[in-house]
Enzyme design. Structure first.
Site, PDB file in Angstrom:
ATOM      1  N   CYS A  90     -10.787 -60.311  69.700  1.00  0.00           N
ATOM      2  CA  CYS A  90     -10.503 -59.162  70.564  1.00  0.00           C
ATOM      3  C   CYS A  90      -9.454 -59.492  71.636  1.00  0.00           C
ATOM      4  CB  CYS A  90     -11.798 -58.610  71.141  1.00  0.00           C
ATOM      5  SG  CYS A  90     -11.621 -56.874  71.591  1.00  0.00           S
ATOM      6  N   HIS A 188     -16.912 -59.029  67.407  1.00  0.00           N
ATOM      7  CA  HIS A 188     -17.818 -59.837  68.222  1.00  0.00           C
ATOM      8  C   HIS A 188     -19.125 -59.992  67.437  1.00  0.00           C
ATOM      9  CE1 HIS A 188     -15.282 -59.207  71.754  1.00  0.00           C
ATOM     10  NE2 HIS A 188     -15.347 -57.906  71.557  1.00  0.00           N
TER      11      HIS A 188
HETATM   12  N1  GLN Z   1      -9.453 -55.589  77.098  1.00  0.00           N
HETATM   13  C1  GLN Z   1      -9.183 -55.486  75.692  1.00  0.00           C
HETATM   14  C2  GLN Z   1      -9.296 -54.055  75.162  1.00  0.00           C
HETATM   15  O1  GLN Z   1      -9.995 -53.249  75.736  1.00  0.00           O
HETATM   16  C3  GLN Z   1     -10.092 -56.421  74.939  1.00  0.00           C
HETATM   17  C4  GLN Z   1     -11.541 -56.061  74.994  1.00  0.00           C
HETATM   18  C5  GLN Z   1     -12.441 -57.094  74.357  1.00  0.00           C
HETATM   19  O2  GLN Z   1     -12.107 -58.271  74.341  1.00  0.00           O
HETATM   20  N2  GLN Z   1     -13.590 -56.693  73.849  1.00  0.00           N
HETATM   21  O3  GLN Z   1      -8.698 -53.748  74.151  1.00  0.00           O
END
Ligand code: GLN
Length: 253
Positions: A90, A188
């Site tokens: 992510c 995740h």
């Molecule tokens: N901040 C990034 C987004 O919203 C990554 C979010 C995350 O790592 N879950 O796309």
């Protein structure tokens, strides 16, 4: 052999429990009698040398700070040149790309290890379970959850990691990107706890060994439960749409 598994910037990229990927890698190595050490490389120090690197998800501001530190130090690029595998999830995935966006900002420079670019999506944030069929390795279906606002476009020099069956991923029906031994994904979970075959692929890249199978009965039970829950939810949604159409049909007749 002692394998050094480096979790990159857990103080910045620790929001979603992705540090667990490092724990999974170390433990699956040790269960096979391979010495392994977990290194939690916080952002105030230069990135240490390792055999395998994991980057996790994080919030926008923390993600920008992590990217700044990684760009100032070419340790990760040198590790990739040496052939060290990298798993980036992510925010970590977005950071490894060419550019990424955080709220209300112009695009920020990424580390450039993956030919992808991420912008903020115009629609709703992608939140929920995700299932994706791997496209570039002999792996079973990938299961995880996603929570991101970014939409990622792949360049021509990377392959997608998987085709999305349920969920959003990159936003074009695929999830993630793979270039050599650098793997990015929106999953995740931690993704390696939910997908031990992906953990073993990364371990085999890092060690050069053919790994003996482990007893993954508990991991398989977790996978089966999650995969079945997502498919059942999709089937119920499909059914309720059908039911709605059925009601409209009766109303008009
Ligand atoms: N901040 C990034 C987004 O919203 C990554 C979010 C995350 O790592 N879950 O796309």
């Amino acid at each position: 052999m002692s394998l050094r598994v480096v979790v990159v910037h857990p103080d910045l990229l620790g929001t979603y429990g992705d540090g667990g990927n490092g724990v999974v890698l170390v433990q699956r190595a040790r269960w096979r009698g391979i010495g392994a050490e977990l290194v939690e490389a916080t952002s105030e120090s230069p990135l240490p040398t390792g055999d395998l690197y994991c980057l996790g998800g994080g919030e926008d501001a923390a993600q920008a700070a992590s990217a700044d530190r990684l760009r100032a130090d070419d340790a990760l690029a040198r590790a990739v040149e040496r052939g060290s595998p990298v798993l980036a999830v992510c925010a970590g995935y977005q950071i490894l790309g060419r550019t990424f966006a955080v709220a209300h900002s112009r695009p920020l420079a990424g580390v450039g290890l993956l030919d992808v670019s991420t912008s903020k999506g115009a629609g709703r944030r992608a939140v929920g379970e995700i299932l994706a069929e791997p496209l570039c390795a002999q792996l079973p279906v990938l299961t995880g959850f996603e929570n991101h606002g970014g939409v990622t476009v792949r360049g021509s020099s990377v392959a997608p990691l998987a085709r999305v069956e349920a969920g959003v991923g990159n936003g074009d029906g695929t999830d993630g990107a793979v270039s050599g031994r650098v793997v990015g994904t929106y999953l995740h979970g931690p993704v390696l706890a939910r997908n031990p075959a992906l953990a073993d692929l990364m371990l085999s890249w890092a060690t050069g060994l053919t790994l003996e199978p482990l007893d993954d009965a508990e991991e398989t039970a977790l996978r089966d439960e999650r995969i079945a829950a997502v498919r059942a939810r999709r089937a119920r949604r499909g059914l309720s749409r059908l039911e709605r159409y059925g009601r409209y049909g009766r109303g008009r007749s």
